[in-house]
Design an enzyme around this catalytic site. Sequence first.
Site, PDB file in Angstrom:
ATOM      1  N   CYS A 145       0.845  -1.236  -0.132  1.00 20.10           N
ATOM      2  CA  CYS A 145      -0.026   0.069  -0.024  1.00 20.10           C
ATOM      3  C   CYS A 145       1.028   1.384   0.016  1.00 20.10           C
ATOM      4  O   CYS A 145       0.305   2.229  -0.187  1.00 20.10           O
ATOM      5  CB  CYS A 145      -1.084   0.017   1.161  1.00 20.10           C
ATOM      6  N   ASN A 155     -10.273   0.300   0.133  1.00 21.17           N
ATOM      7  CA  ASN A 155      -8.896   0.234   0.052  1.00 21.17           C
ATOM      8  C   ASN A 155      -8.409  -0.395  -1.148  1.00 21.17           C
ATOM      9  O   ASN A 155      -8.366  -1.373  -1.830  1.00 21.17           O
ATOM     10  CB  ASN A 155      -8.121  -0.362   1.116  1.00 21.17           C
ATOM     11  N   HIS A 199      -3.306   7.317   2.990  1.00 21.33           N
ATOM     12  CA  HIS A 199      -3.664   6.161   2.398  1.00 21.33           C
ATOM     13  C   HIS A 199      -5.135   5.756   2.951  1.00 21.33           C
ATOM     14  O   HIS A 199      -5.375   5.707   4.198  1.00 21.33           O
ATOM     15  CB  HIS A 199      -2.600   4.893   2.751  1.00 21.33           C
TER      16      HIS A 199
END
Length: 331
Positions: free
Chosen positions: A116, A286, A256
């Site tokens: 990520c 996500n 994020h």
Amino acid sequence: MSKITAAITAVGAYVPEYVLTNDILATMVDTNDEWITTRTGIKERRILKDANQGTSFLGIKAAEDLIAKKNLDPKEIDMVIFATATPDLPVAATAAYAASKIGAVNAFSYDLQAACSSFLYGMSTAASYIEAGRYKKVLLIGADKMSSIIDYKDRTTCIIFGDGAGAALFEPNEEGLGLQDEYLRSDGIGREFLKIEAGGSILPPSEETIAKDLHFVRQDGKTVFKYAVSNMADASTKIMERNNINGDDVDWLVAHQANKRIIDATANRMGLDPKKVLMNIHRYGNTTSATLPLLLSDYEKQLKKGDNIVFASFGGGFTWGSIFLKWAYNS
């Protein structure tokens, strides 16, 4: 001669049409809308349904969106970095294919994988090439087809992830705008808490690994959450301290989009007004490498030249960090 900095001069994005809502997920696994929303902040996510289309499709679409908005000749692109945890193929670089498809015939390209944190690390890489004076136009794409590695019987992961892509163009700037500082970290302890067990060189694919569902991403949610809350907040406050800025000086937090509670905790540590926190996790979930550029694209019209932006991310590995950037244009 003024110092050359690396500025973002254009952004683009793409998400698939199909919307996987919490209510639909509740028909697939033991969960419900309230349970998901209160724990993650996610209401829906986008899924690329065509089995013949991979991560490159998403990234190409995002790059084409940027090229059209910028009215950019792709032949002028010197370099393409494709940040992703879900490449089309294990060996052939997704970046090379994407660059060819968008017409960036004069660019060299490669993939970058840091889970990520891939796009955040890619920002550092793109900026370094620009600041060194080697290249004038570096295209950074962040894209992931997370649905390709998700077990939709696993409630700990299937509620979180979605598919999507974003892109950013980096160019030289002599006004002091663009990337100002970075604080990037990693710790191999995370290898055990967020991973895909099989498919790599340690445990190659076999009938047994497929039968045991070892090719899906698995995580120890509580442990990952603990490390993410601590490290993302630490990195963000560290970058502020190093650059002598406080919550009043920061115009936007681009964090994020993994969990709303993690984002809120980071913003609180930074002393930020909630209005300064960009968020779209409720719409996309996500999207791994795509969360940061998707935020930039969604909020592009609100970003003003000279705005102080703090980027923050945390990913498997573990990988994490923060970047301080001054926005370079008005859309």
